[in-house]
Design a protein around this motif. Sequence first.
Motif, PDB file in Angstrom:
ATOM      1  N   HIS A  86     -10.791   1.112 -34.977  1.00 32.25           N
ATOM      2  CA  HIS A  86     -10.681   0.064 -33.948  1.00 32.25           C
ATOM      3  C   HIS A  86     -10.367   0.656 -32.574  1.00 32.25           C
ATOM      4  O   HIS A  86      -9.622   0.076 -31.788  1.00 32.25           O
ATOM      5  CB  HIS A  86      -9.590  -0.943 -34.331  1.00 32.25           C
ATOM      6  N   ARG A  87     -10.922   1.798 -32.281  1.00 31.84           N
ATOM      7  CA  ARG A  87     -10.576   2.481 -31.037  1.00 31.84           C
ATOM      8  C   ARG A  87     -10.952   1.679 -29.788  1.00 31.84           C
ATOM      9  O   ARG A  87     -10.315   1.800 -28.746  1.00 31.84           O
ATOM     10  CB  ARG A  87     -11.248   3.855 -30.994  1.00 31.84           C
ATOM     11  N   LYS A  88     -11.972   0.843 -29.887  1.00 32.16           N
ATOM     12  CA  LYS A  88     -12.457   0.131 -28.706  1.00 32.16           C
ATOM     13  C   LYS A  88     -11.476  -0.922 -28.197  1.00 32.16           C
ATOM     14  O   LYS A  88     -11.585  -1.356 -27.055  1.00 32.16           O
ATOM     15  CB  LYS A  88     -13.807  -0.517 -29.014  1.00 32.16           C
ATOM     16  N   ILE A  89     -10.531  -1.341 -29.021  1.00 32.31           N
ATOM     17  CA  ILE A  89      -9.617  -2.408 -28.587  1.00 32.31           C
ATOM     18  C   ILE A  89      -8.456  -1.879 -27.751  1.00 32.31           C
ATOM     19  O   ILE A  89      -7.686  -2.654 -27.194  1.00 32.31           O
ATOM     20  CB  ILE A  89      -9.057  -3.194 -29.786  1.00 32.31           C
ATOM     21  N   GLY A  90      -8.325  -0.556 -27.665  1.00 34.26           N
ATOM     22  CA  GLY A  90      -7.249   0.012 -26.869  1.00 34.26           C
ATOM     23  C   GLY A  90      -5.930   0.075 -27.620  1.00 34.26           C
ATOM     24  O   GLY A  90      -5.868  -0.185 -28.819  1.00 34.26           O
ATOM     25  N   TYR A  91      -4.875   0.394 -26.881  1.00 37.65           N
ATOM     26  CA  TYR A  91      -3.554   0.566 -27.472  1.00 37.65           C
ATOM     27  C   TYR A  91      -2.823  -0.766 -27.574  1.00 37.65           C
ATOM     28  O   TYR A  91      -3.128  -1.724 -26.862  1.00 37.65           O
ATOM     29  CB  TYR A  91      -2.729   1.548 -26.643  1.00 37.65           C
ATOM     30  N   SER A  92      -1.796  -0.810 -28.421  1.00 39.51           N
ATOM     31  CA  SER A  92      -1.028  -2.026 -28.622  1.00 39.51           C
ATOM     32  C   SER A  92      -0.280  -2.443 -27.355  1.00 39.51           C
ATOM     33  O   SER A  92      -0.244  -3.616 -26.999  1.00 39.51           O
ATOM     34  CB  SER A  92      -0.027  -1.831 -29.766  1.00 39.51           C
ATOM     35  N   THR A  93       0.327  -1.488 -26.692  1.00 39.71           N
ATOM     36  CA  THR A  93       1.059  -1.729 -25.440  1.00 39.71           C
ATOM     37  C   THR A  93       0.356  -1.030 -24.299  1.00 39.71           C
ATOM     38  O   THR A  93      -0.079   0.116 -24.435  1.00 39.71           O
ATOM     39  CB  THR A  93       2.505  -1.203 -25.553  1.00 39.71           C
ATOM     40  N   GLN A  94       0.228  -1.694 -23.174  1.00 43.74           N
ATOM     41  CA  GLN A  94      -0.327  -1.075 -21.977  1.00 43.74           C
ATOM     42  C   GLN A  94       0.796  -0.904 -20.957  1.00 43.74           C
ATOM     43  O   GLN A  94       1.663  -1.763 -20.814  1.00 43.74           O
ATOM     44  CB  GLN A  94      -1.471  -1.904 -21.404  1.00 43.74           C
ATOM     45  N   MET A  95       0.763   0.241 -20.280  1.00 46.67           N
ATOM     46  CA  MET A  95       1.847   0.582 -19.361  1.00 46.67           C
ATOM     47  C   MET A  95       1.272   0.995 -18.017  1.00 46.67           C
ATOM     48  O   MET A  95       0.267   1.716 -17.952  1.00 46.67           O
ATOM     49  CB  MET A  95       2.707   1.711 -19.935  1.00 46.67           C
ATOM     50  N   ALA A  96       1.923   0.531 -16.950  1.00 49.22           N
ATOM     51  CA  ALA A  96       1.565   0.933 -15.589  1.00 49.22           C
ATOM     52  C   ALA A  96       2.731   1.696 -14.989  1.00 49.22           C
ATOM     53  O   ALA A  96       3.888   1.274 -15.099  1.00 49.22           O
ATOM     54  CB  ALA A  96       1.238  -0.288 -14.736  1.00 49.22           C
ATOM     55  N   ILE A  97       2.434   2.844 -14.373  1.00 51.50           N
ATOM     56  CA  ILE A  97       3.432   3.629 -13.663  1.00 51.50           C
ATOM     57  C   ILE A  97       3.110   3.541 -12.177  1.00 51.50           C
ATOM     58  O   ILE A  97       2.104   4.087 -11.719  1.00 51.50           O
ATOM     59  CB  ILE A  97       3.425   5.095 -14.122  1.00 51.50           C
ATOM     60  N   PHE A  98       3.934   2.806 -11.446  1.00 46.08           N
ATOM     61  CA  PHE A  98       3.776   2.690 -10.004  1.00 46.08           C
ATOM     62  C   PHE A  98       4.622   3.781  -9.345  1.00 46.08           C
ATOM     63  O   PHE A  98       5.839   3.851  -9.573  1.00 46.08           O
ATOM     64  CB  PHE A  98       4.240   1.324  -9.506  1.00 46.08           C
ATOM     65  N   ALA A  99       3.998   4.615  -8.532  1.00 47.56           N
ATOM     66  CA  ALA A  99       4.724   5.672  -7.822  1.00 47.56           C
ATOM     67  C   ALA A  99       4.604   5.441  -6.325  1.00 47.56           C
ATOM     68  O   ALA A  99       3.503   5.196  -5.817  1.00 47.56           O
ATOM     69  CB  ALA A  99       4.160   7.049  -8.184  1.00 47.56           C
ATOM     70  N   ARG A 100       5.737   5.479  -5.653  1.00 48.82           N
ATOM     71  CA  ARG A 100       5.687   5.385  -4.192  1.00 48.82           C
ATOM     72  C   ARG A 100       4.982   6.634  -3.678  1.00 48.82           C
ATOM     73  O   ARG A 100       5.188   7.736  -4.205  1.00 48.82           O
ATOM     74  CB  ARG A 100       7.110   5.268  -3.628  1.00 48.82           C
TER      75      ARG A 100
ATOM     76  N   PRO B  74       0.789  -1.241   0.000  1.00 45.01           N
ATOM     77  CA  PRO B  74       0.000   0.000   0.000  1.00 45.01           C
ATOM     78  C   PRO B  74       0.816   1.284   0.000  1.00 45.01           C
ATOM     79  O   PRO B  74       0.239   2.371  -0.001  1.00 45.01           O
ATOM     80  CB  PRO B  74      -0.837  -0.130   1.274  1.00 45.01           C
ATOM     81  N   ASN B  75       2.138   1.168  -0.010  1.00 47.05           N
ATOM     82  CA  ASN B  75       2.967   2.359  -0.185  1.00 47.05           C
ATOM     83  C   ASN B  75       2.938   2.873  -1.620  1.00 47.05           C
ATOM     84  O   ASN B  75       3.505   3.926  -1.904  1.00 47.05           O
ATOM     85  CB  ASN B  75       4.427   2.058   0.190  1.00 47.05           C
ATOM     86  N   TYR B  76       2.267   2.127  -2.505  1.00 51.63           N
ATOM     87  CA  TYR B  76       2.295   2.469  -3.930  1.00 51.63           C
ATOM     88  C   TYR B  76       0.911   2.797  -4.474  1.00 51.63           C
ATOM     89  O   TYR B  76      -0.100   2.240  -4.043  1.00 51.63           O
ATOM     90  CB  TYR B  76       2.909   1.320  -4.745  1.00 51.63           C
ATOM     91  N   SER B  77       0.916   3.713  -5.459  1.00 48.22           N
ATOM     92  CA  SER B  77      -0.261   4.029  -6.260  1.00 48.22           C
ATOM     93  C   SER B  77       0.115   3.821  -7.724  1.00 48.22           C
ATOM     94  O   SER B  77       1.294   3.800  -8.080  1.00 48.22           O
ATOM     95  CB  SER B  77      -0.714   5.470  -6.024  1.00 48.22           C
ATOM     96  N   VAL B  78      -0.900   3.665  -8.576  1.00 55.60           N
ATOM     97  CA  VAL B  78      -0.627   3.315  -9.962  1.00 55.60           C
ATOM     98  C   VAL B  78      -1.437   4.174 -10.921  1.00 55.60           C
ATOM     99  O   VAL B  78      -2.553   4.605 -10.616  1.00 55.60           O
ATOM    100  CB  VAL B  78      -0.910   1.806 -10.213  1.00 55.60           C
ATOM    101  N   ALA B  79      -0.841   4.458 -12.077  1.00 58.73           N
ATOM    102  CA  ALA B  79      -1.523   5.128 -13.189  1.00 58.73           C
ATOM    103  C   ALA B  79      -1.279   4.294 -14.441  1.00 58.73           C
ATOM    104  O   ALA B  79      -0.291   3.557 -14.529  1.00 58.73           O
ATOM    105  CB  ALA B  79      -0.989   6.545 -13.381  1.00 58.73           C
ATOM    106  N   PHE B  80      -2.191   4.406 -15.407  1.00 58.84           N
ATOM    107  CA  PHE B  80      -2.097   3.594 -16.626  1.00 58.84           C
ATOM    108  C   PHE B  80      -2.076   4.489 -17.863  1.00 58.84           C
ATOM    109  O   PHE B  80      -2.658   5.571 -17.875  1.00 58.84           O
ATOM    110  CB  PHE B  80      -3.283   2.634 -16.728  1.00 58.84           C
ATOM    111  N   MET B  81      -1.401   3.999 -18.888  1.00 54.58           N
ATOM    112  CA  MET B  81      -1.413   4.686 -20.170  1.00 54.58           C
ATOM    113  C   MET B  81      -1.195   3.668 -21.278  1.00 54.58           C
ATOM    114  O   MET B  81      -0.798   2.523 -21.009  1.00 54.58           O
ATOM    115  CB  MET B  81      -0.343   5.788 -20.220  1.00 54.58           C
TER     116      MET B  81
END
Length: 414
Positions: A229-243, A213-220
Motif C-alpha cells: 500500500h505504498r501509494k497511500i503514504g504514511y500514517s502521520t504527515q509532518m511539516a517542519i517550518f523553519a524560519r 514569508p519568513n518561513y520555509s517548510v519541509a515534509f516527512m
Amino acid sequence: MTKTNDMFSYRLPNGGLITKTYITNEGQIKFDPPVYEQRYSTAVRIIEDPCWKQPLKKIVDFGCAEVRLLQLIRRIPFVEHILEVDIDAELLKVHQQKAIPLISDYLQKRENPLRVEILVGSVTDAVEQLYDVDVVIALELIEHLHKEELEKFPENVFGFVQPKLAIVSTPNSEFNVLFDGLLENGFRHHDHKFEWTRDEFKKWAHDICKKYPNYSVAFMGLGKPPSTHRKIGYSTQMAIFARNDMLDRPLRHEIVKNPPVNTEAASYTTIYAVDFPYNKDERSKEQKIIDETRYFISQSRHVPLYFNRERFIYQLPWKSILEYTISLGGTEKEMFDILEANGIKVEGDFIILPEYDDDDDDYRDDIVDCDDDDYWNNSAGSQQPRSDDELSQLTLGCQLNTSNTSYESEENWD
C-alpha cells in the motif's frame, strides 16, 4: 539544504528512524514502535539536529495532553525552558507529576538550567508566556481545532510567537483505508474535526508560508505503509517550518520583539512550575579546556599504547580535546593557543610528554627497562600488533565526555 521557493529539503540525522509495519493474522495493522513514539522521537531529533543556525532554548508543546513528550525534551542538554500547554485543566492536574524532578536529577545534575511550566491555555492565545519561544510543537493537534481556531493558529504561531522552528503533525486521511471498520465516525478520534489528505496538508502549509514569508517548510511521513500500500503514504504527515534565518536565507520581514498580547487572554493559568537542579560552572572556556586537557593527560600517561619506544616519550592524540573544545564553541586555533600558553607541547597530531616528569622520582625508580624484549612480548606489556577492537578498548577510558546527547534508538522515549 535545497533552497527552492518556500520549500527546503530535510532528513533526520543519524540515519532516521528504524521502524516496521505489519498486518496481523486478524487483519489489523501494527507499527513498531507505535506511531506516537515515532512522532516523539522525530520531534526530539529535529530539535537536536546540529544543522540549525541558532540555539533552541525555549520550547512550547501545544496540546500536550498527558505530558508524555516532556520526558524526552527535558533531557536535551541545551533546552532551558519548556512550556507544556493544553486546554484541559483536569487532565494537566492528573499528569503534572511528570514534571517533578527525579532523584536522579539531583544525583546527576544538568549543566544548564531548566524551567518546566504546566499551563492551561489555547494555541490561539497570544500571551506573554510565549515570548522568546524558539520551538513550537503541535503533534496531532490541528485536527482537533474548530474552523475559527484553525484559522487563528497560523496567526498566533507565525505572526505572534515567530519561532525559529515549528513542528506540526496530523493524520493522513489516505491511510485510513487500512483502518476500515475500526473508525467510529470515519475519523481516527471522536474529537477530530477533519482529517486531511497529503495534498490538503501541503496546501495548508504552503499557504502559511505565503502569508508569513519568513518561513520555509519541509515534509516527512511517520508510520510507513505496508509494501502493498505504498501509494497511500504514511500514517502521520509532518511539516517542519523553519524560519529562514535558520536556513541561511534572508528574512523578508524583521522579527518583532515582544509583540502586543491578546488583552482578552492576559496569560495562561499555571498548574505547576519547577526549576530543575543544575551545576553552575563559572569557569571560563579557557579554564575548562585546560582542565579537561590535564585530566586527559593524567588518565593517559603511562598507557603503553601511547608510548614511543624510539623517542622515550608519550604521544597522546589531541582529537578528543578538540572535540571538547568545539562542544564549548571553541576552535582548533584556540585549543592550540591555550595548550601553548600552559606549557603543553604539541607535535603534529599529538600532545608530547616526556617518559616521566621531573618530579616523578618514584615512577623513575620503578620504570621497566623498555629495551627488554621480554617485557614487550609478555602478556602484561605486550606491544604486539593489536586489532582495531583491542585498540578501541584500550582507549575507552581515556575519552572525554562532550555532553552531546544522542538518541540512537526510538525506544529511549520513556
